[in-house]
Enzyme design. Structure first.
Site, PDB file in Angstrom:
ATOM      1  N   LYS A  98      -0.114 -19.215  -9.981  1.00 58.75           N
ATOM      2  CA  LYS A  98      -1.455 -18.860 -10.425  1.00 58.75           C
ATOM      3  C   LYS A  98      -2.098 -19.835 -11.491  1.00 58.75           C
ATOM      4  CE  LYS A  98      -1.762 -14.058  -9.169  1.00 58.75           C
ATOM      5  NZ  LYS A  98      -0.714 -14.166  -8.044  1.00 58.75           N
ATOM      6  N   ASP A 132      -2.056 -19.762  -5.927  1.00 58.86           N
ATOM      7  CA  ASP A 132      -2.571 -18.687  -5.615  1.00 58.86           C
ATOM      8  C   ASP A 132      -4.246 -18.628  -5.769  1.00 58.86           C
ATOM      9  OD1 ASP A 132      -0.373 -17.449  -4.741  1.00 58.86           O
ATOM     10  OD2 ASP A 132       0.117 -16.355  -6.351  1.00 58.86           O
ATOM     11  N   MET A 133      -5.000 -17.870  -5.247  1.00 57.09           N
ATOM     12  CA  MET A 133      -6.519 -17.686  -5.655  1.00 57.09           C
ATOM     13  C   MET A 133      -6.400 -16.272  -6.317  1.00 57.09           C
ATOM     14  SD  MET A 133      -9.327 -19.215  -5.866  1.00 57.09           S
ATOM     15  CE  MET A 133      -9.469 -20.469  -4.659  1.00 57.09           C
ATOM     16  N   GLN A 161     -10.042 -16.282   0.253  1.00 57.44           N
ATOM     17  CA  GLN A 161     -10.045 -14.989   0.448  1.00 57.44           C
ATOM     18  C   GLN A 161     -11.259 -14.699   1.202  1.00 57.44           C
ATOM     19  OE1 GLN A 161     -10.840 -15.072  -3.596  1.00 57.44           O
ATOM     20  NE2 GLN A 161      -8.737 -13.933  -4.330  1.00 57.44           N
ATOM     21  N   ARG A 183      -3.493 -20.738   2.837  1.00 59.45           N
ATOM     22  CA  ARG A 183      -3.285 -19.196   2.954  1.00 59.45           C
ATOM     23  C   ARG A 183      -4.475 -18.603   2.897  1.00 59.45           C
ATOM     24  NH1 ARG A 183      -0.532 -17.022  -1.936  1.00 59.45           N
ATOM     25  NH2 ARG A 183       1.511 -17.910  -1.250  1.00 59.45           N
ATOM     26  N   GLY A 187      -8.197 -10.613   0.091  1.00 59.91           N
ATOM     27  CA  GLY A 187      -8.637 -10.721  -1.261  1.00 59.91           C
ATOM     28  C   GLY A 187      -8.328  -9.443  -1.806  1.00 59.91           C
ATOM     29  N   ALA A 188      -7.604  -9.612  -3.136  1.00 58.15           N
ATOM     30  CA  ALA A 188      -7.061  -8.504  -3.903  1.00 58.15           C
ATOM     31  C   ALA A 188      -7.817  -8.176  -5.060  1.00 58.15           C
ATOM     32  CB  ALA A 188      -5.590  -8.760  -4.194  1.00 58.15           C
ATOM     33  N   ARG A 288      -2.019  -4.223  -8.380  1.00 59.23           N
ATOM     34  CA  ARG A 288      -2.681  -4.457  -7.112  1.00 59.23           C
ATOM     35  C   ARG A 288      -2.513  -3.980  -5.818  1.00 59.23           C
ATOM     36  NH1 ARG A 288      -3.609  -9.340 -10.198  1.00 59.23           N
ATOM     37  NH2 ARG A 288      -2.079 -10.531  -9.169  1.00 59.23           N
ATOM     38  N   ARG A 289      -1.012  -3.875  -5.947  1.00 60.75           N
ATOM     39  CA  ARG A 289      -0.507  -3.396  -4.680  1.00 60.75           C
ATOM     40  C   ARG A 289      -0.835  -2.080  -4.618  1.00 60.75           C
ATOM     41  NH1 ARG A 289      -0.007  -8.300  -4.911  1.00 60.75           N
ATOM     42  NH2 ARG A 289      -1.726  -7.976  -3.808  1.00 60.75           N
TER      43      ARG A 289
HETATM   44  P1  FDA Z   1      -4.808  -4.266   4.866  1.00 59.46           P
HETATM   45  O1  FDA Z   1      -5.328  -3.904   3.504  1.00 59.46           O
HETATM   46  O2  FDA Z   1      -5.888  -3.870   5.798  1.00 59.46           O
HETATM   47  O3  FDA Z   1      -3.461  -3.699   5.247  1.00 59.46           O
HETATM   48  C1  FDA Z   1      -2.915  -3.446   6.495  1.00 59.46           C
HETATM   49  C2  FDA Z   1      -1.931  -2.555   6.596  1.00 59.46           C
HETATM   50  O4  FDA Z   1      -0.931  -3.183   5.797  1.00 59.46           O
HETATM   51  C3  FDA Z   1      -1.977  -1.359   6.011  1.00 59.46           C
HETATM   52  O5  FDA Z   1      -2.522  -0.454   6.681  1.00 59.46           O
HETATM   53  C4  FDA Z   1      -0.527  -1.150   5.458  1.00 59.46           C
HETATM   54  O6  FDA Z   1       0.438  -0.668   6.630  1.00 59.46           O
HETATM   55  C5  FDA Z   1      -0.128  -2.468   4.982  1.00 59.46           C
HETATM   56  N1  FDA Z   1      -0.279  -2.555   3.558  1.00 59.46           N
HETATM   57  C6  FDA Z   1      -1.243  -3.381   3.200  1.00 59.46           C
HETATM   58  N2  FDA Z   1      -1.120  -3.518   1.502  1.00 59.46           N
HETATM   59  C7  FDA Z   1      -0.223  -2.710   1.351  1.00 59.46           C
HETATM   60  C8  FDA Z   1       0.545  -2.359   0.108  1.00 59.46           C
HETATM   61  N3  FDA Z   1       0.229  -2.800  -0.990  1.00 59.46           N
HETATM   62  N4  FDA Z   1       1.521  -1.515   0.286  1.00 59.46           N
HETATM   63  C9  FDA Z   1       2.003  -0.818   1.391  1.00 59.46           C
HETATM   64  N5  FDA Z   1       1.427  -1.255   2.691  1.00 59.46           N
HETATM   65  C10 FDA Z   1       0.520  -2.194   2.726  1.00 59.46           C
HETATM   66  N6  FDA Z   1      -5.057 -11.751  -2.543  1.00 59.46           N
HETATM   67  C11 FDA Z   1      -5.473 -12.635  -3.359  1.00 59.46           C
HETATM   68  O7  FDA Z   1      -6.554 -12.187  -3.900  1.00 59.46           O
HETATM   69  N7  FDA Z   1      -4.840 -13.808  -3.862  1.00 59.46           N
HETATM   70  C12 FDA Z   1      -3.834 -14.194  -3.369  1.00 59.46           C
HETATM   71  O8  FDA Z   1      -3.582 -15.584  -3.771  1.00 59.46           O
HETATM   72  C13 FDA Z   1      -3.065 -13.617  -2.625  1.00 59.46           C
HETATM   73  N8  FDA Z   1      -2.083 -14.029  -2.019  1.00 59.46           N
HETATM   74  C14 FDA Z   1      -1.221 -13.394  -1.147  1.00 59.46           C
HETATM   75  C15 FDA Z   1      -0.078 -13.814  -0.627  1.00 59.46           C
HETATM   76  C16 FDA Z   1       0.502 -13.041   0.455  1.00 59.46           C
HETATM   77  C17 FDA Z   1       1.712 -13.663   1.208  1.00 59.46           C
HETATM   78  C18 FDA Z   1      -0.117 -11.785   1.051  1.00 59.46           C
HETATM   79  C19 FDA Z   1       0.549 -11.074   2.130  1.00 59.46           C
HETATM   80  C20 FDA Z   1      -1.122 -11.466   0.412  1.00 59.46           C
HETATM   81  C21 FDA Z   1      -1.679 -11.875  -0.784  1.00 59.46           C
HETATM   82  N9  FDA Z   1      -2.901 -11.463  -1.472  1.00 59.46           N
HETATM   83  C22 FDA Z   1      -3.704 -12.387  -1.880  1.00 59.46           C
HETATM   84  C23 FDA Z   1      -3.263 -10.032  -1.157  1.00 59.46           C
HETATM   85  C24 FDA Z   1      -4.237  -9.907   0.045  1.00 59.46           C
HETATM   86  O9  FDA Z   1      -5.653 -10.498  -0.460  1.00 59.46           O
HETATM   87  C25 FDA Z   1      -4.507  -8.203   0.237  1.00 59.46           C
HETATM   88  O10 FDA Z   1      -4.984  -7.716  -0.624  1.00 59.46           O
HETATM   89  C26 FDA Z   1      -3.360  -7.873   0.808  1.00 59.46           C
HETATM   90  O11 FDA Z   1      -2.394  -8.582   1.602  1.00 59.46           O
HETATM   91  C27 FDA Z   1      -3.419  -6.633   1.727  1.00 59.46           C
HETATM   92  O12 FDA Z   1      -4.360  -6.800   2.736  1.00 59.46           O
HETATM   93  P2  FDA Z   1      -4.028  -6.884   4.439  1.00 59.46           P
HETATM   94  O13 FDA Z   1      -4.169  -8.170   4.967  1.00 59.46           O
HETATM   95  O14 FDA Z   1      -2.498  -6.487   4.400  1.00 59.46           O
HETATM   96  O15 FDA Z   1      -4.725  -5.745   5.198  1.00 59.46           O
END
Ligand code: FDA
Length: 307
Positions: A98, A132-133, A161, A183, A187-188, A288-289
């Protein structure tokens, strides 16, 4: 955005709570659900386990929002050290970092210099750096640093994102400039509805649209970062329509999340990469998780309280 999601994202930015959480053994234990450990050795062990299942990794030394030059230089040294450990252990892993950890908010020039030295070292070791973003106050500067380092290096990519309205333009521009090693994630961070889709359905639809655009483009590389089966199915559908070989794109997921799906995609021969975070600064990442899935709180409590 749900109230709980907003609450956890707000709490992720509270330094007083971070300092308190870092002192509590209970919280540290809970973080192990998503964090490989506090040391690089623990991260390497986690990656070895993933590699045995044909899963690749990208390792992140946790840290963000650094406010002194000394801390930014320390982040650079930590990354140089973990790159050395990737080399000596022979694990298949990239690194993710980051820019605020490298002093983006202290001095942009310093940040570029430090990140550049990490990418240089990664190039010597034939590996790759993913930037990362972070939240929207950093989007423009993160893209500027990325464009700058790409002038010299090809072993670096960016994250975009799908929840931001601007991302469609950012993707198009990066494709036109030949810099689209992206990637794509949802978005988190917490963003206003003036700049980001407030509804999950719109974020999902945008993510699919962007993924299709990237897959259709010969010079772009998509790392689809999602645990959402709908996003994975859409990626597979478009990859098959465009007759893309399995190594022309990849899936990425976070350490500890949907291990079943990670293993399934790897076993099917897709390129699957897991983001492996480690380090003492786990608090904002962990929060964030929880924000993404507040049900995790009950899951963690149940496991910790189990006799
Ligand atoms: P969604 O949130 O819709 O979740 C789909 C399903 O996945 C859920 O129903 C559940 O089953 C499972 N799930 C998702 N999150 C979970 C959790 N925390 N615990 C348990 N189960 C979960 N964001 C960002 O802003 N900047 C970045 O640089 C990155 N980098 C990044 C790298 C990688 C490898 C990943 C996978 C993700 C990121 N993110 C990120 C985070 C991303 O923006 C997002 O917040 C999460 O991946 C959750 O979104 P999903 O696409 O999984 O879908």
């Amino acid at each position: 955005m749900s109230m709980l999601r907003s609450l956890f994202i707000y709490l992720s930015r509270q330094r007083w709570l971070r300092d308190a959480a870092l002192r509590v053994e209970f919280a540290r234990q809970a973080s192990h659900r998503f964090v490989a450990g506090e040391t690089a050795e623990q991260a390497i062990q986690a990656i070895q386990q993933l590699n045995r299942q044909n899963i690749l990794a990208t390792v992140d030394h946790l840290g963000e929002d650094v406010f002194t030059e000394a801390d930014a230089r320390q982040a650079r040294d930590d990354y140089l050290s973990v790159l050395g450990q990737i080399q000596t252990s022979g694990v298949k892993s990239h690194v993710s970092l980051k820019l605020t950890q490298f002093g983006l908010d202290v001095d942009e020039g310093l940040c570029r210099e430090l990140v550049d030295s990490v990418i240089d070292r990664a190039a010597q070791l034939d590996t790759f750096v993913r930037i990362d973003m972070e939240g929207s106050p950093h989007t423009e500067r993160t893209l500027a640093v990325y464009r700058d380092v790409r002038k010299k290096h090809t072993n670096v990519g960016i994250v975009l994102q799908a929840y931001l309205y601007r991302t469609v333009d950012d993707v198009r521009k990066l494709v036109d400039e030949g810099l689209a090693n992206i990637r794509l994630c949802k978005g988190a961070y917490q963003e206003l509805s003036t700049i980001a889709f407030p509804r999950k359905a719109d974020v999902d639809a945008n993510m699919v649209k962007l993924a299709q655009y990237l897959l259709s483009n010969t010079y772009a590389y998509l790392a689809m970062a999602s645990h959402d089966e709908k996003m994975i199915e859409a990626t597979l559908k478009w990859a098959s329509r465009y007759r893309l070989p399995k190594d022309c794109f990849e899936f990425q997921m976070l350490y500890g999340i949907r291990r079943d799906l990670q293993q399934k995609l790897a076993a099917q021969g897709y390129r699957m990469r897991v983001y492996v975070p480690y380090g003492a600064e786990w608090y904002p990442y962990f929060m964030r998780r929880l924000a993404e899935r507040p049900a995790n709180v009950w899951f963690i409590l149940r496991n910790l309280l189990r006799p």
